[in-house]
Design a protein around this motif. Structure first.
Motif, PDB file in Angstrom:
ATOM      1  N   THR A  11       0.911  -1.101   0.011  1.00 61.14           N
ATOM      2  CA  THR A  11       0.022  -0.010   0.105  1.00 61.14           C
ATOM      3  C   THR A  11       0.894   1.234   0.094  1.00 61.14           C
ATOM      4  O   THR A  11       0.429   2.221  -0.389  1.00 61.14           O
ATOM      5  N   ILE A  52       3.836   2.129  -7.120  1.00 58.64           N
ATOM      6  CA  ILE A  52       3.341   0.806  -6.831  1.00 58.64           C
ATOM      7  C   ILE A  52       2.554   0.545  -7.896  1.00 58.64           C
ATOM      8  O   ILE A  52       1.791   1.362  -8.524  1.00 58.64           O
ATOM      9  N   GLY A  56      -0.889  -3.353  -6.248  1.00 58.42           N
ATOM     10  CA  GLY A  56      -0.077  -3.428  -5.200  1.00 58.42           C
ATOM     11  C   GLY A  56       0.777  -4.738  -5.046  1.00 58.42           C
ATOM     12  O   GLY A  56       1.396  -4.947  -3.998  1.00 58.42           O
ATOM     13  N   CYS A  72       6.025  -8.137  -4.737  1.00 60.42           N
ATOM     14  CA  CYS A  72       5.567  -8.219  -3.450  1.00 60.42           C
ATOM     15  C   CYS A  72       6.387  -9.504  -2.716  1.00 60.42           C
ATOM     16  O   CYS A  72       7.031  -9.127  -1.491  1.00 60.42           O
TER      17      CYS A  72
END
Length: 161
Positions: A11, A52, A56, A72
């Protein structure tokens, strides 16, 4: 394994000295050394301009070579030992699965190890290593499947190990 809602969704992210600070949707905040994320030989890395991407699931950092994408799961593997261990386990399971499927396909074609290895232009040891899940380089998998008339879809796992 750690997980749950938002565990892999980034985030917020920002540089702080020699680290990157990343916040995930589950409110975890982690710090990771920039040098663990990007090769040192990359010129002009503009950490302050990162963004981002992919809803995300990754961070893109502009550089002299173009944007560098940092998934991620890479960040989680560097900051969560339990997650990293689970990912290694999944990789090993997937390698064994691929090896078993290649052996099944070979046997289904009534090919001996020696016959398939010769057709693929590889040594029997390389084929055995592949079938045992010890070595799974994509070009080798593609070559072995191709000489049998198969493709990657024929070894695809339904469950993702």
């Amino acid at each position: 394994m750690a997980g749950g809602t938002g565990y892999l969704v980034i985030t917020d992210a920002y540089p702080e000295g020699d680290e990157l600070v990343v916040r995930f949707a589950n409110d975890d905040v982690v710090k990771v050394k920039k040098t663990n994320l990007v090769k040192a030989d990359r010129p002009n890395i503009l950490w302050q301009e990162l963004c981002i991407i992919d809803d995300g699931l990754a961070i893109a950092v502009p550089s002299g070579f173009g944007p560098i994408e940092i998934p991620c799961d890479t960040i989680r593997m560097l900051t969560d030992p339990e997650f990293a261990q689970d990912m290694r386990r999944r990789v090993e399971n997937q390698k064994r699965y691929i090896g078993r499927r290649i052996r099944e396909l070979r046997e289904g074609k009534n090919l001996s190890e020696a016959m398939l290895a010769a057709r693929a232009g590889i040594g029997i040891g390389a084929l055995r290593s592949l079938e045992e899940g010890n070595s799974t380089p994509l070009p080798l998998i593609e070559r072995v499947l191709g000489v049998m008339g198969y493709g990657f879809g024929d070894i695809a796992s339904e469950g993702g190990a």
